[in-house]
Design a protein around this motif. Structure first.
Motif, PDB file in Angstrom:
ATOM      1  N   GLY A 154      35.791  49.274  30.848  1.00 37.24           N
ATOM      2  CA  GLY A 154      35.219  48.227  31.684  1.00 37.24           C
ATOM      3  C   GLY A 154      34.601  47.144  30.833  1.00 37.24           C
ATOM      4  O   GLY A 154      34.942  46.952  29.661  1.00 37.24           O
ATOM      5  N   TYR A 161      29.347  45.633  39.283  1.00 38.17           N
ATOM      6  CA  TYR A 161      30.253  44.757  40.007  1.00 38.17           C
ATOM      7  C   TYR A 161      30.364  45.202  41.465  1.00 38.17           C
ATOM      8  O   TYR A 161      30.404  46.393  41.761  1.00 38.17           O
ATOM      9  N   ILE A 164      36.011  45.488  41.751  1.00 37.03           N
ATOM     10  CA  ILE A 164      36.834  45.554  40.541  1.00 37.03           C
ATOM     11  C   ILE A 164      38.286  45.513  40.990  1.00 37.03           C
ATOM     12  O   ILE A 164      38.710  46.340  41.798  1.00 37.03           O
ATOM     13  N   TRP A 177      34.961  52.666  35.321  1.00 39.03           N
ATOM     14  CA  TRP A 177      35.214  51.822  36.490  1.00 39.03           C
ATOM     15  C   TRP A 177      34.302  52.204  37.653  1.00 39.03           C
ATOM     16  O   TRP A 177      33.796  51.337  38.364  1.00 39.03           O
TER      17      TRP A 177
END
Length: 427
Positions: A154, A161, A164, A177
């Motif tokens: 990542g 986030y 993604i 992730w």
């Protein structure tokens, strides 16, 4: 100067035509996605292509090939980009990470998140990073961060986030992730599951991911630490017939050496589909119920007729002890539909061909037109009793994760379940 004006006008016409096509096909359903795809000049991000090629709604533009001529980077077709943007449900003010750079998709994301949001795009290839950065700057998207790194880790310095988006074919879900995704955030990824790639919308909650949507797609494979090439089995030691496995080939594969010397069994199912009908749920169903599921390819230059698939480069297949079988089809008498059949070779060929045919018939009666499987991603090592349970499921163990495919009968009329997977039904 007049030529430039004409080109710009032509580009706008072609861009509008592509968006109109994608609205008609159902790939664009929301106003924000429609607006950004009409606004951003796609041709400016694919200078390698003609205007007509740049705005072909269903064709990608290859931007880099390896020494063998194979594509290793491309700008996805407008249809695929629209599809994944819709799956992601980007809102103003969000923080978004794009894995796999090209420039254009990051521009779409920047428009969708607006001035209050943030977009970071990352790629492992320095050439692709330089290209994306140059195109984004040249087209006014200086706010997009462009990072060179192996995306398996990542980009932690700008996490967390809200979304993604992965724009390269992935075999697994690296822990980073999930760790860098907000609780309730969404990951959109083209995930390869038993040789079948699906663009999955995955919601993050409670330490795992659960599918909200699934769409058939194809992507250039991811490179780097988590690259995965699968395994191949040459039937009878020849490249004429190749079986491709994604999660380990069967043991004692030498037992297939004499398989092609046995008569080929053939069973027709009575199940027909339209010639342009999407059969993604059938593919996923067979990948769930068949233990040694694989994809069969046949080298047409070496083909001796030992097998007779309807598709020489992609046939759904499986190994059964000393033999193997595969799905095929033939046109109906009116030439408007095709009927599925099963071929098998080996000492138990007639029985295995009938088994394959029965699976197709079960799909027809219990799952055709349904939402497809619910897909969940749990960390590797998650105990079985903490995975989704049910009468029909398949657990696939990968390096970082345990992927579970769980099915419910389409005939139950579970409208809520079907609504969460609107794009997995046959059309």
């Amino acid at each position: 100067m007049s030529d430039v004006v004409v080109d710009d006008n032509r580009a706008a016409q072609l861009r509008d035509r592509a968006v109109d096509q994608l609205r008609a096909s159902g790939d664009i359903v929301s106003k924000p996605v429609e607006a950004v795809m009409r606004q951003v000049p796609r041709h400016a991000f694919v200078p390698e292509a003609s205007l007509e090629a740049a705005y072909d709604a269903f064709t990608a533009v290859v931007t880099k090939r390896n020494e063998d001529g194979a594509a290793i980077s491309s700008v996805s077709a407008p249809q695929v980009q629209a599809m994944m943007l819709e799956q992601a449900d980007i809102q103003p003010g969000m923080r978004v990470l794009e894995i796999g750079s090209g420039g254009l998709n990051a521009a779409y994301l920047a428009e969708l998140v607006g001035p209050g949001g943030e977009v970071t795009t990352v790629d492992i290839d320095p050439d692709i990073v330089a290209r994306a950065e140059g195109l984004l700057r040249a087209n006014g998207y200086r706010q997009v961060r462009v990072v060179q790194a192996d995306a398996a880790g990542g980009v932690p310095e700008h996490a967390p986030y809200d979304r993604i988006l992965v724009t390269a074919g992935a075999w697994d879900i690296p822990p980073a992730w999930c760790e860098q995704l907000t609780d309730g955030g969404r990951l959109v990824v083209p995930l390869r599951i038993r040789n079948l790639t699906r663009a999955l919308g995955l919601q993050h909650a409670g330490g795992h991911l659960a599918s909200t949507s699934s769409r058939v797609c194809g992507f250039v494979p991811m490179r780097g630490e988590d690259q995965h090439d699968g395994q191949v089995l040459l039937v009878n030691g020849s490249e004429e017939i190749v079986l491709r496995f994604d999660d380990g080939s069967p043991r004692q594969t030498g037992l297939l050496d004499n398989t092609v010397r046995t008569p080929r069994a053939e069973v027709w199912t009575g199940v027909t589909v339209g010639r342009m009908e999407v059969i993604d749920t059938l593919q996923m169903y067979l990948a769930t119920v068949l233990d040694d599921f694989c994809i069969m390819t046949v080298d047409t230059d070496l083909d001796t007729g030992l097998v007779a698939p309807s598709n020489t480069w992609f046939s759904l297949a499986a190994v059964d002890g000393h033999g193997f079988g595969y799905l095929t089809h033939r046109r109906t008498d009116d030439d408007n539909r095709v009927e599925f059949g099963a071929h098998a070779l080996g000492p138990s060929a007639p029985a295995f061909a009938e088994t394959l045919a029965d699976h197709v018939r079960t799909w027809e009666t219990e799952h055709r037109g349904g939402p497809g499987p619910r897909i969940t991603i749990h960390p590797a090592g998650t105990p079985d009793d903490q995975l989704p349970q049910g009468p029909l499921r398949r657990v696939i163990d990968k390096k970082h994760s345990r992927v579970t495919l769980s099915w419910t009968r389409a005939v139950t009329g579970d409208e809520d379940e079907a609504a969460t997977h609107p794009h997995t039904a046959l059309v």
